[in-house]
Design a protein around this motif. Structure first.
Motif, PDB file in Angstrom:
ATOM      1  N   GLU A 113       4.622  10.162   5.953  1.00  0.00           N
ATOM      2  CA  GLU A 113       4.719   8.815   6.522  1.00  0.00           C
ATOM      3  C   GLU A 113       6.056   8.162   6.171  1.00  0.00           C
ATOM      4  O   GLU A 113       6.653   7.459   6.989  1.00  0.00           O
ATOM      5  CB  GLU A 113       3.561   7.962   6.002  1.00  0.00           C
ATOM      6  N   ASP A 161      -2.379   9.556  -6.428  1.00  0.00           N
ATOM      7  CA  ASP A 161      -3.130  10.441  -5.514  1.00  0.00           C
ATOM      8  C   ASP A 161      -2.263  10.933  -4.350  1.00  0.00           C
ATOM      9  O   ASP A 161      -2.701  10.943  -3.188  1.00  0.00           O
ATOM     10  CB  ASP A 161      -4.367   9.730  -4.978  1.00  0.00           C
ATOM     11  N   HIS A 178       0.837  -1.199   0.000  1.00  0.00           N
ATOM     12  CA  HIS A 178       0.000   0.000   0.000  1.00  0.00           C
ATOM     13  C   HIS A 178       0.876   1.255   0.000  1.00  0.00           C
ATOM     14  O   HIS A 178       1.993   1.257   0.514  1.00  0.00           O
ATOM     15  CB  HIS A 178      -0.937   0.008   1.213  1.00  0.00           C
ATOM     16  N   GLY A 179       0.347   2.325  -0.599  1.00  0.00           N
ATOM     17  CA  GLY A 179       1.117   3.552  -0.737  1.00  0.00           C
ATOM     18  C   GLY A 179       1.238   4.327   0.566  1.00  0.00           C
ATOM     19  O   GLY A 179       0.432   4.169   1.492  1.00  0.00           O
ATOM     20  N   LEU A 180       2.244   5.183   0.620  1.00  0.00           N
ATOM     21  CA  LEU A 180       2.491   6.032   1.781  1.00  0.00           C
ATOM     22  C   LEU A 180       2.624   7.480   1.332  1.00  0.00           C
ATOM     23  O   LEU A 180       3.089   7.750   0.216  1.00  0.00           O
ATOM     24  CB  LEU A 180       3.780   5.617   2.507  1.00  0.00           C
ATOM     25  N   SER A 181       2.227   8.384   2.196  1.00  0.00           N
ATOM     26  CA  SER A 181       2.459   9.799   1.934  1.00  0.00           C
ATOM     27  C   SER A 181       3.915  10.144   2.242  1.00  0.00           C
ATOM     28  O   SER A 181       4.636   9.354   2.867  1.00  0.00           O
ATOM     29  CB  SER A 181       1.518  10.656   2.778  1.00  0.00           C
ATOM     30  N   ARG A 183       0.276   9.570  -2.994  1.00  0.00           N
ATOM     31  CA  ARG A 183       0.876   8.507  -2.180  1.00  0.00           C
ATOM     32  C   ARG A 183       1.883   7.741  -3.031  1.00  0.00           C
ATOM     33  O   ARG A 183       1.671   7.540  -4.226  1.00  0.00           O
ATOM     34  CB  ARG A 183      -0.195   7.557  -1.624  1.00  0.00           C
ATOM     35  N   TYR A 184       2.946   7.297  -2.383  1.00  0.00           N
ATOM     36  CA  TYR A 184       4.079   6.727  -3.095  1.00  0.00           C
ATOM     37  C   TYR A 184       4.191   5.236  -2.788  1.00  0.00           C
ATOM     38  O   TYR A 184       3.974   4.800  -1.651  1.00  0.00           O
ATOM     39  CB  TYR A 184       5.379   7.433  -2.697  1.00  0.00           C
TER      40      TYR A 184
END
Length: 287
Positions: free
Chosen positions: A96, A129, A90-93, A131-132
């Motif tokens: 984060e 969106d 799952h992506g993270l900002s 998020r990486y």
């Protein structure tokens, strides 16, 4: 003993006692302090060597240079790759990521550089969106996806897949590869890099030893395509023709003919025919 010698001996003792002697010795404080001073840089040098041997990024030492930025970027990409391999896809900002990588002391300029340029343009990072996430060469979810990929490469004649690419894109890859067993085949290249191939059991057949000896008795290492074709012709064997790409013939443009059609001019005011008069030769005479 001669009394004259005894008198001279006594006089020599008196002169020796009357003359003071000073002995110079090095101060112990100076030598110990110099040794301590020399020992300190050695400890610092050994500490820096240990940091470099451990492979950790000394980001504070790189502060204020371009090396600091790329050190931060390398640490983030390595962390995103590691968490992807563990199954955290799952992506993270950005906040984060900085929190989990303990990079909370970077400034606003570095954050803007990461968001607008470094992470956005990195081939191993995808952005959705804001998020990486990590972007492997092959995004594989499980062992079935890996088997389908190897089967596709085998059907299309693309060869095998590098083990390092599988480990990069498949979470818990070691467990998945072990579970597939003899459905895949490992081949080790001369540079020690391993390649995975699909083991198509429908193509497994035994070859006679006599045919293997005949096959291996004909060396073709020093022969090119033309020499092989000539050898087959001498043996009365026809080879496939026109297997290579066809050459496109140049297209010649047609030349225009010498005769040209008469140019047509557009005329106007047809509805006023017979009403208008021609004044090119002067004023017309009245009839």
């Amino acid at each position: 003993m001669d009394p004259a010698l005894l008198r001279e001996r006594e006089l020599f003792k008196k002169r020796a006692l009357s003359t003071p002697a000073v002995e110079r010795r090095p101060a112990p404080s100076e030598s110990s302090s110099s040794k301590k001073r020399k020992a300190r840089p050695d400890k610092e040098a050994s500490g820096s060597k240990q940091d470099s041997n451990n492979g950790s990024f000394n980001l504070k030492a790189l502060s204020g240079s371009s090396g600091y930025r790329f050190g931060v970027l390398a640490k983030i990409v390595n962390y995103m790759k590691t968490r992807h391999q563990k199954g955290d896809t799952h992506g993270l900002s950005l906040e984060e990521i900085l929190d989990e990588t303990k990079l909370l002391d970077i400034g606003m300029k570095q954050k803007q550089w990461l968001m607008g340029e470094a992470l956005a343009n990195n081939p191993k990072i995808e952005v959705n969106d804001g998020r990486y996430g990590f972007k492997p060469k092959y995004n594989l979810k499980d062992k079935k996806a890996l088997l389908r990929l190897l089967d596709k490469h085998d059907q299309l004649g693309l060869g095998g897949v590098m083990l390092e690419d599988v480990e990069e894109g498949l979470p818990n890859s070691a467990k998945a590869i072990k579970a597939l067993g003899d459905q895949i085949v490992f081949v080790t290249r001369p540079d020690k890099r391993k390649i995975l191939f699909f083991n198509d059991k429908h193509c497994q057949f035994t070859v006679d030893d006599e045919f293997q000896k005949l096959w291996r008795s004909i060396p073709v290492d020093s022969m090119d395509e033309e020499k092989i074709e000539e050898y087959l012709k001498r043996q009365g064997i026809t080879s496939m023709q026109e297997t290579g790409p066809k050459k496109m013939l140049p297209i010649h443009k047609r030349k225009k003919g010498g005769s040209q059609k008469a140019r047509r001019f557009k005329t106007h005011n047809h509805h006023l025919a017979g009403v208008l008069e021609d004044y090119t030769d002067g004023v017309p005479t009245k009839k």
